[in-house]
Design a protein around this motif. Structure first.
Motif, PDB file in Angstrom:
ATOM      1  N   ARG A 137      -4.455  63.459 -24.717  1.00 16.01           N
ATOM      2  CA  ARG A 137      -3.518  64.458 -25.564  1.00 16.01           C
ATOM      3  C   ARG A 137      -3.305  65.532 -24.512  1.00 16.01           C
ATOM      4  O   ARG A 137      -4.421  66.277 -24.128  1.00 16.01           O
ATOM      5  CB  ARG A 137      -4.611  65.137 -26.831  1.00 16.01           C
ATOM      6  CG  ARG A 137      -3.673  65.870 -27.623  1.00 16.01           C
ATOM      7  CD  ARG A 137      -4.682  66.689 -28.408  1.00 16.01           C
ATOM      8  NE  ARG A 137      -5.374  65.934 -29.484  1.00 16.01           N
ATOM      9  CZ  ARG A 137      -4.870  65.865 -30.915  1.00 16.01           C
ATOM     10  NH1 ARG A 137      -3.892  66.565 -31.097  1.00 16.01           N
ATOM     11  NH2 ARG A 137      -5.556  65.198 -31.819  1.00 16.01           N
ATOM     12  N   LEU A 138      -2.242  65.706 -24.171  1.00 18.31           N
ATOM     13  CA  LEU A 138      -1.694  66.548 -23.455  1.00 18.31           C
ATOM     14  C   LEU A 138      -0.824  67.684 -23.970  1.00 18.31           C
ATOM     15  O   LEU A 138       0.158  67.530 -24.815  1.00 18.31           O
ATOM     16  CB  LEU A 138      -1.044  65.878 -22.260  1.00 18.31           C
ATOM     17  CG  LEU A 138      -0.516  66.656 -21.056  1.00 18.31           C
ATOM     18  CD1 LEU A 138      -1.714  67.017 -20.060  1.00 18.31           C
ATOM     19  CD2 LEU A 138       0.457  65.621 -20.155  1.00 18.31           C
ATOM     20  N   ILE A 139      -1.367  69.060 -23.906  1.00 10.78           N
ATOM     21  CA  ILE A 139      -0.488  70.139 -24.382  1.00 10.78           C
ATOM     22  C   ILE A 139       0.784  70.513 -23.273  1.00 10.78           C
ATOM     23  O   ILE A 139       0.435  70.478 -22.128  1.00 10.78           O
ATOM     24  CB  ILE A 139      -1.388  71.493 -24.577  1.00 10.78           C
ATOM     25  CG1 ILE A 139      -2.546  71.071 -25.430  1.00 10.78           C
ATOM     26  CG2 ILE A 139      -0.728  72.415 -25.185  1.00 10.78           C
ATOM     27  CD1 ILE A 139      -2.458  70.657 -26.712  1.00 10.78           C
ATOM     28  N   LEU A 140       1.922  70.574 -23.902  1.00  7.52           N
ATOM     29  CA  LEU A 140       2.954  70.679 -23.046  1.00  7.52           C
ATOM     30  C   LEU A 140       3.456  72.035 -23.193  1.00  7.52           C
ATOM     31  O   LEU A 140       3.614  72.520 -24.503  1.00  7.52           O
ATOM     32  CB  LEU A 140       4.117  69.660 -23.490  1.00  7.52           C
ATOM     33  CG  LEU A 140       3.741  68.195 -23.260  1.00  7.52           C
ATOM     34  CD1 LEU A 140       4.831  67.071 -23.680  1.00  7.52           C
ATOM     35  CD2 LEU A 140       3.110  67.834 -21.809  1.00  7.52           C
ATOM     36  N   ARG A 141       3.923  72.780 -22.210  1.00 13.21           N
ATOM     37  CA  ARG A 141       4.833  74.065 -22.306  1.00 13.21           C
ATOM     38  C   ARG A 141       6.197  73.658 -22.293  1.00 13.21           C
ATOM     39  O   ARG A 141       6.577  72.960 -21.059  1.00 13.21           O
ATOM     40  CB  ARG A 141       4.341  74.852 -20.959  1.00 13.21           C
ATOM     41  CG  ARG A 141       2.940  75.490 -21.133  1.00 13.21           C
ATOM     42  CD  ARG A 141       2.844  76.358 -20.118  1.00 13.21           C
ATOM     43  NE  ARG A 141       1.332  76.752 -19.896  1.00 13.21           N
ATOM     44  CZ  ARG A 141       0.601  77.380 -20.630  1.00 13.21           C
ATOM     45  NH1 ARG A 141       1.492  78.323 -21.422  1.00 13.21           N
ATOM     46  NH2 ARG A 141      -0.520  77.794 -20.520  1.00 13.21           N
TER      47      ARG A 141
END
Lengths: 143, 137
Positions: A137-141
């Motif tokens: 799970r990768l949080i993206l900006r």
């Protein structure tokens, strides 16, 4: 018995398939061009069209909110950025509204399922599942 | 005479409505439904809604006076239970008969890992069949 087995020949099979695959690009460059073209379709036929009429996804009776304008714009920026990478990733299998004002790029390849979520507030998240198990799970900006 | 509050048996079939308008399922593609079709929404406060096939038909479930078209996904209780999901009867006097819920899948926990995994599993592995889009009247 061993001799008998040893003398039995296996069924003869074609060693090399001669059927041509005309749909698969033959070089990496052509594959990337093909993916860029499909990212374009995603932007033009889906996201820009949704931006013109986001309310098609609003359904108060079901409690669904249409993707926000901000979210669609962020999704277009994401798609453009991915399309223009030197080695663009494969395009999504589909794009769907999430019913909460956001949208999701989904890519399905075998037993792998990827969801690139753009939330209503333009927060982003990339989830990768393998055999339905969440692997990352990768949080993206996205701004 | 079966009662809507009766426990759900292993061999029961369950229905999940999928709105056509949201593009979560396209029978023309070779894709399984989107996990969005099984993601709890704001109204799913106590659990994800399903309906028991013993009490309602897919056609009846799809009927509405808004002309909104629906697909109906068919699921098998046993397969859901084997995955670890509990389904409880929750009759709703104002809606179609046979309403039940998966309490583990709620709006408040929809982003938790276990919930996300169940959403993908329901969409990609557990739909026995998908009917529709069904007539609205």
């Amino acid at each position: 018995m061993r001799d008998a087995v040893a003398t039995l020949s296996p069924e003869i099979k074609a060693a090399v398939s001669t059927s041509g695959d005309k749909s698969t690009p033959v070089t990496a460059e052509r594959l990337e061009d093909n993916w860029r073209e499909r990212w374009n379709e995603c932007i033009d036929s889906t996201l820009i069209e949704w931006g013109r009429n986001p309310d098609q996804f609003a359904d108060p009776d079901e409690g669904f909110r249409a993707p926000t304008t901000m979210c669609i714009q962020a999704a277009i920026r994401v798609a453009l950025r991915l399309r223009d990478l030197k080695e663009p990733p494969p395009p999504p299998s589909r794009v769907v509204p999430d019913g909460e004002g956001g949208l999701v790029f989904e890519r399905i390849a075998g037993d792998t399922h990827e969801s690139l979520r753009v939330y209503a507030d333009c927060a982003g998240e990339l989830l990768t599942f393998k055999h339905c198990e969440l692997k990352s799970r990768l949080i993206l900006r996205l701004t | 005479m079966p009662d809507e509050t009766d426990p759900i048996s292993d061999d029961e079939l369950l229905y999940r409505r999928i709105p056509d308008s949201m593009h979560w399922y396209d029978p023309g593609s070779n894709l399984t439904p989107s996990p969005e079709a099984f993601r709890p929404k704001v109204r799913d406060k106590t659990g994800l809604s399903l309906f028991r096939a013993n009490f309602v038909t897919p056609e009846k479930l799809a009927q509405n006076d808004r002309n909104a078209r629906f697909y109906v996904a068919i699921l098998c209780e046993r397969e859901l239970r084997e995955l670890g999901l509990e389904i409880i009867p929750k009759p709703n006097p104002t809606g179609p008969p046979g309403h039940c819920e998966i309490p583990e899948l709620r709006y408040e926990n929809r982003r938790e890992t276990r919930s996300e995994e169940f959403q993908v599993a329901l969409a990609t592995m557990l739909c026995v069949e998908i009917l529709g889009p069904l007539p609205t009247s």
